[in-house]
Design a protein around this motif. Sequence first.
Motif, mmCIF file in Angstrom:
data_model
loop_
_atom_site.group_PDB
_atom_site.id
_atom_site.type_symbol
_atom_site.label_atom_id
_atom_site.label_comp_id
_atom_site.label_asym_id
_atom_site.label_seq_id
_atom_site.Cartn_x
_atom_site.Cartn_y
_atom_site.Cartn_z
ATOM 1 N N SER A 1 0.820 -1.223 0.000
ATOM 2 C CA SER A 1 0.000 0.000 0.000
ATOM 3 C C SER A 1 0.845 1.259 0.000
ATOM 4 N N ASP A 2 2.150 1.113 0.185
ATOM 5 C CA ASP A 2 3.050 2.271 0.204
ATOM 6 C C ASP A 2 2.954 3.015 -1.137
ATOM 7 N N SER A 3 2.732 4.322 -1.068
ATOM 8 C CA SER A 3 2.489 5.098 -2.286
ATOM 9 C C SER A 3 3.692 5.083 -3.231
ATOM 10 N N THR A 4 4.897 5.176 -2.677
ATOM 11 C CA THR A 4 6.096 5.166 -3.530
ATOM 12 C C THR A 4 6.268 3.811 -4.193
ATOM 13 N N MET A 5 6.072 2.744 -3.427
ATOM 14 C CA MET A 5 6.217 1.409 -3.994
ATOM 15 C C MET A 5 5.178 1.169 -5.087
ATOM 16 N N LYS A 6 3.991 1.705 -4.906
ATOM 17 C CA LYS A 6 2.957 1.551 -5.923
ATOM 18 C C LYS A 6 3.335 2.301 -7.197
ATOM 19 N N GLN A 7 3.946 3.472 -7.049
ATOM 20 C CA GLN A 7 4.406 4.227 -8.220
ATOM 21 C C GLN A 7 5.527 3.479 -8.942
ATOM 22 N N VAL A 8 6.456 2.936 -8.153
ATOM 23 C CA VAL A 8 7.560 2.181 -8.750
ATOM 24 C C VAL A 8 7.024 0.937 -9.454
ATOM 25 N N MET A 9 6.023 0.297 -8.860
ATOM 26 C CA MET A 9 5.414 -0.878 -9.476
ATOM 27 C C MET A 9 4.771 -0.505 -10.803
ATOM 28 N N CYS A 10 4.143 0.642 -10.848
ATOM 29 C CA CYS A 10 3.522 1.109 -12.077
ATOM 30 C C CYS A 10 4.583 1.340 -13.160
ATOM 31 N N ALA A 11 5.703 1.950 -12.765
ATOM 32 C CA ALA A 11 6.804 2.181 -13.706
ATOM 33 C C ALA A 11 7.390 0.858 -14.190
ATOM 34 N N ALA A 12 7.529 -0.095 -13.272
ATOM 35 C CA ALA A 12 8.067 -1.410 -13.640
ATOM 36 C C ALA A 12 7.136 -2.126 -14.609
ATOM 37 N N ASP A 13 5.844 -1.979 -14.391
ATOM 38 C CA ASP A 13 4.858 -2.593 -15.285
ATOM 39 C C ASP A 13 5.004 -2.087 -16.720
ATOM 40 N N SER A 14 5.297 -0.797 -16.851
ATOM 41 C CA SER A 14 5.435 -0.232 -18.193
ATOM 42 C C SER A 14 6.707 -0.713 -18.880
ATOM 43 N N VAL A 15 7.759 -1.009 -18.102
ATOM 44 C CA VAL A 15 9.004 -1.537 -18.672
ATOM 45 C C VAL A 15 8.841 -3.007 -19.009
ATOM 46 N N PHE A 16 8.301 -3.753 -18.061
ATOM 47 C CA PHE A 16 8.128 -5.201 -18.240
ATOM 48 C C PHE A 16 6.791 -5.476 -18.932
#
Length: 339
Positions: free
Chosen positions: A92-107
């Motif tokens: 639920s951490d907001s930063t981790m969720k943003q990083v996950m979103c960025a990772a999704d776009s790369v992967f």
Amino acid sequence: MLRFLVPLFLLTFLSCSHDRFSIDDSKVEIKNIKLMPLAKDLFSMDTLKINDKTKVLQKKYGSFFEKFVTSIVNDGGLNDSTYGDALKHFISDSTMKQVMCAADSVFDYSLINQLEKELTTSFRRLKYFFPDTTPPERFVLMMSGFNYRIVNVDHTSAIGMEFYLGSNAPYYQLLQPPIPNYKKRIMDKNYLLRDIIYGWVRFKFANNDPEKNLLELMLKEGKLIYLTKAANPQMEDSILMGYTSTQMEYCLTFEKELWKYFSQKNRLFVNDMKEISSYAAEGPFTAAISKECPPFIANYIGYKIVESYMENNEDVSFSQLVQDTDYQKMLAKAKYKPD
């Protein structure tokens, strides 16, 4: 005319006979590798149903899931009373969720599909060279909170997606301390295959006994780099070593001088660990030599020695290469003499 054609044919044949990477692995059978989306499974979890979802993930990811939550989410493991709250906080951490979103776009689908094919090809080749070994049972895409790039444990190879967002990803600058440029440069999807293969090769074949001297470190690291290249011969040496084009050009231009530097003044047999590490340390350059000299320069020369050793000793199998610890004998038989 024919008398000139015969030597030419022989010359061509002999030059090809030293290619240790030219193999026929068509009869080697391994399962097609698939990347498992642990990160996506976690970050899409209904936090009101953590206990139920945990059972599903345990079944899907085996013992690796408990290792993951114990080492990354919380120290107590699945049976710890804080497990549910710790996992909820992590996803639920907001930063981790943003990083996950960025990772999704790369992967994306294209990258995952390509990487799965490349990994299958690479591990088929490694199976050819090492018939008694098997690839990991699982290849897992995870988010580790910027703690782990590649993890090999419990028949699982896990990839920290947040380490491959591209050198300009803003999150790398926000970390404390910020990630230096020489590290950010290789935090890119172009290094995924190299990192996964090298990580597994190190896990499987590395001799972790303390090095007695610089030569031992050079050849131990050289073996691992060589095996990574054997798994994917098309991989450029600049990717293999993590060098810029300028750094790679330096190595190609000054390889003879670099070998002369290491082979003089008994440097190969220095046993002072501080001096040894100065030639194999991470950084923007190898300060012990010059600001123009790339980092890990001892590893690079070690790789070139091992390459020469295998080219000049066709009777040495890959398994024998891994097991051989007579480094002075290896050096002598390598006949390494850069132009």
